[in-house]
Every structure is written in C-alpha cells, then in structure tokens.
Design a protein around this motif. Structure first.
Motif, PDB file in Angstrom:
ATOM      1  N   UNK A  77      13.774  37.725  76.751  1.00 45.20           N
ATOM      2  CA  UNK A  77      13.928  39.024  77.434  1.00 45.20           C
ATOM      3  C   UNK A  77      15.050  39.876  76.858  1.00 45.20           C
ATOM      4  N   UNK A  78      16.134  39.235  76.443  1.00 47.13           N
ATOM      5  CA  UNK A  78      17.269  39.982  75.877  1.00 47.13           C
ATOM      6  C   UNK A  78      16.874  40.715  74.593  1.00 47.13           C
ATOM      7  N   UNK A  79      16.122  40.025  73.735  1.00 49.31           N
ATOM      8  CA  UNK A  79      15.723  40.641  72.465  1.00 49.31           C
ATOM      9  C   UNK A  79      14.677  41.728  72.678  1.00 49.31           C
ATOM     10  N   UNK A  80      13.851  41.550  73.725  1.00 51.00           N
ATOM     11  CA  UNK A  80      12.898  42.617  74.046  1.00 51.00           C
ATOM     12  C   UNK A  80      13.646  43.875  74.486  1.00 51.00           C
ATOM     13  N   UNK A  81      14.755  43.659  75.190  1.00 50.60           N
ATOM     14  CA  UNK A  81      15.553  44.805  75.624  1.00 50.60           C
ATOM     15  C   UNK A  81      16.217  45.489  74.427  1.00 50.60           C
ATOM     16  N   UNK A  82      16.745  44.702  73.511  1.00 47.86           N
ATOM     17  CA  UNK A  82      17.373  45.278  72.314  1.00 47.86           C
ATOM     18  C   UNK A  82      16.329  45.994  71.460  1.00 47.86           C
ATOM     19  N   UNK A  83      15.098  45.492  71.493  1.00 50.14           N
ATOM     20  CA  UNK A  83      14.004  46.152  70.766  1.00 50.14           C
ATOM     21  C   UNK A  83      13.708  47.507  71.424  1.00 50.14           C
ATOM     22  N   UNK A  84      13.650  47.512  72.774  1.00 51.49           N
ATOM     23  CA  UNK A  84      13.421  48.761  73.511  1.00 51.49           C
ATOM     24  C   UNK A  84      14.478  49.808  73.182  1.00 51.49           C
ATOM     25  N   UNK A  85      15.732  49.333  73.065  1.00 55.06           N
ATOM     26  CA  UNK A  85      16.814  50.263  72.754  1.00 55.06           C
ATOM     27  C   UNK A  85      16.764  50.711  71.299  1.00 55.06           C
ATOM     28  N   UNK A  86      15.927  50.042  70.531  1.00 51.17           N
ATOM     29  CA  UNK A  86      15.734  50.452  69.142  1.00 51.17           C
ATOM     30  C   UNK A  86      16.702  49.824  68.157  1.00 51.17           C
ATOM     31  N   UNK A  87      17.431  48.773  68.591  1.00 51.57           N
ATOM     32  CA  UNK A  87      18.443  48.179  67.715  1.00 51.57           C
ATOM     33  C   UNK A  87      17.907  47.048  66.842  1.00 51.57           C
ATOM     34  N   UNK A  88      16.799  46.436  67.250  1.00 56.50           N
ATOM     35  CA  UNK A  88      16.195  45.364  66.432  1.00 56.50           C
ATOM     36  C   UNK A  88      14.670  45.495  66.483  1.00 56.50           C
ATOM     37  N   UNK A  89      14.027  44.843  65.527  1.00 58.97           N
ATOM     38  CA  UNK A  89      12.571  44.703  65.582  1.00 58.97           C
ATOM     39  C   UNK A  89      12.236  43.227  65.737  1.00 58.97           C
ATOM     40  N   UNK A  90      11.058  42.964  66.321  1.00 62.16           N
ATOM     41  CA  UNK A  90      10.586  41.591  66.521  1.00 62.16           C
ATOM     42  C   UNK A  90       9.227  41.458  65.848  1.00 62.16           C
ATOM     43  N   UNK A  91       9.163  40.643  64.789  1.00 58.64           N
ATOM     44  CA  UNK A  91       7.885  40.485  64.080  1.00 58.64           C
ATOM     45  C   UNK A  91       7.631  39.011  63.776  1.00 58.64           C
ATOM     46  N   UNK A  92       6.368  38.630  63.880  1.00 60.20           N
ATOM     47  CA  UNK A  92       5.981  37.249  63.554  1.00 60.20           C
ATOM     48  C   UNK A  92       6.299  36.965  62.099  1.00 60.20           C
TER      49      UNK A  92
END
Lengths: 147, 147
Positions: A77-92
């Motif tokens: 959940x924390x990384x999803x939030x950072x993704x929402x804020x635009x600071x990181x991307x999450x990719x397989x």
DNA sequence: TAAAATTAAATTGCGTACAATCTAATCATA
DNA sequence: TATGATTAGATTGTACGCAATTTAATTTTA
C-alpha cells in the motif's frame, strides 16, 4: 517480601527496561520529523522508502523490504501511494514475473532537492555530542546485526 | 558534482541517519518480545501498560498516557481490551467525572507472576555489555528528556 | 518433465499511533 | 454566578506493522 522476589519484580518496572526508552525514542524522533515531512507531503515510512530510492533509483520490492525491515503487507500500500503521488513507478520485472520493480521518477528525483534540508534540521533538533551519536549508532546496529 | 552538494546528498542516505536504526531497532526488539508475550496473550503495548499497572495499581488514563507517551486515541481501545481480558477495570472518578480510573484486578496481579520471566529472557536475547546497556539507556532518556 | 517446493507480492485482519474533532465536566473570572 | 476557557476521554480517519493466507511464477527434484 524476599529480596530475590523483589528484585524480580523490580525488573518489571518500566524504568528498568531498555526496550521502553527505545520504543518511546523512536516514536519521538519520528514525531520531530513530522513538520518537515508534512512540507513534502511524506510520512516517515514513505520518507525512508524514498531515501532508498534516491540512492538506488530502481529495485525490487523484496530488496527494498530487506533494507527497511518491512514486509509486503506494509510496502504494497505504501508504494501504491508513492506511485499515486508520482514519485515512483511499479512495473513487473521482465526476467521474473513474480517480482515488482520500483523505479524513481523525475518528480521523485526533484523531491530530493527539497529533502536535503531535513537531515540538517533534524540534527539541530536532536542534540547529541558527536561521540554520543557515534556510539548510539554502533550499538543500535549491533542489536540489529543479531537478527 | 561539487563536493558540498555530494555531502548534502550523502546525508540523505539511510546509512547516514540515526533515526533509521533507532526505528528499526525498536521494532526488532518488540518482535523479539512477541513469542514471550504471546504466551501471556498480550501485545507489546498492552504489556507496557500492564507494567505501569503492576507498579501503580490504579491511575487515571491521562497519567498512564504521560508515562507511556500515548494518547487517548491509542489507550481507549487498548484499555477496553485489557478490561475484556479481565486484567483491569475502568471506572469514572468520583472527584472528577471527566477522569477515568484504571485499576488492576486480581487476574491482572496474577499475570505478573508469569510476566517476571520476560525481562530475564529478553536480557539473554539482546546481548549488550552492561556498560553498553547503561550508555544506551542514558542517551535514550537524554533524547526523551528534550521533549 | 511433471509434480512438489519455493518464492514474490498481494490481500486480509488485527492492533497500534496519532492528528483532529467532539462531548461532557470543571475551572476561572469578569 | 453566568460564560468562556480548559481539561479528560472518546471518536473518527489515515497510515502503518506484521502475521497468516492466497495467488502466480519459478525452481527443484523425483
């Protein structure tokens, strides 16, 4: 009461314990970070995650978890939030489809420029002699190293 | 990159920070308590609350909160749980109807007999020299004292 | 190589933490 | 003594933190 019994009971006093000041101190320091982190719209946990990302640029969730001593239940959940804020991307990951690669974005890099003020501000906020800080650092890592 | 700029950025490394090992260490110690506390069906926070109750027998929520650095948002549900388990009672104060008095019960006192094993077990679990422990204790309370 | 074991994340559920707000009781004082 | 301020707890909402379970992918091995 017998002397040994009393000593046993004394060991159950909050003031006899190391764990309690450690726990209270950890929370207190995080509390002192809050005003600075609020400016960046980051929580403390998000901040330490970003610290790793600023340094490493890209890494698997698993490795990030090992660095931070956090598991996927906290990080997902924390990384999803950072993704929402635009600071990181999450990719397989291409090589291993089980793994998720976290990568810092342009905006995430930009945030670092604002974040550099924080360590200095905190240093002024927690007043320890350099030797005290060094010794504290050493002991804490000694305890962590026992894992 | 200029040398000063690099130094500024280095301060944002996890490994340069005191806050992180403090935070990680606190969680690690609590994790090491878990097996012992599971035997007593207590969480760590419930345990430190009981430690105060074993010593003081009876006190207001406010004073308990000051001892533990916890507010009513944390303590209210926690104390209700300890009440459910039968270890404390919660009654309005006669002198001041705003205040809630927490008192230890017979069962709560009994629990202490099982809990005395814990500090010794934890001492064996966290291996520090006596001087290290004493120093750590002193520094942590120094930081807490700055509040 | 097919089945079993392992691994990486995600999900679920419970218990904190704590800021912010609310309610009721008490206090201060004009 | 009425009323504004303060205080003690409770409540609400957000964010961890972690154990346990689930799912999907990969590795091991019979």
């Amino acid at each position: 009461m017998k002397k040994e019994k009393q000593e046993e009971y004394d060991s159950l006093k909050l003031s006899s314990q190391l764990c309690f000041p450690l726990y209270a101190c950890s929370k207190e320091i995080i509390r002192r970070y809050k005003p600075y982190l609020d400016d960046l719209d980051l929580t403390y946990t998000q901040y330490i995650a970003m610290m790793v990302m600023w340094e490493k640029k890209s890494m698997h969730v698993k490795d990030l978890g090992e660095q931070l001593y956090l598991d996927s239940g906290t990080l997902t959940p924390l990384l999803k939030k950072l993704e929402q804020k635009g600071y990181v991307t999450r990719t397989k990951s291409r090589e291993d489809e089980r793994a998720l690669v976290i990568s810092i974005t342009e905006a995430g890099e930009k945030l670092k420029k604002d974040a550099v003020k924080i360590p200095a501000a905190m240093g002024a906020c927690v007043r320890l002699e350099p030797e005290e800080a060094a010794f504290l650092y050493k002991i804490l890592y000694k305890i962590l190293g026992e894992i």
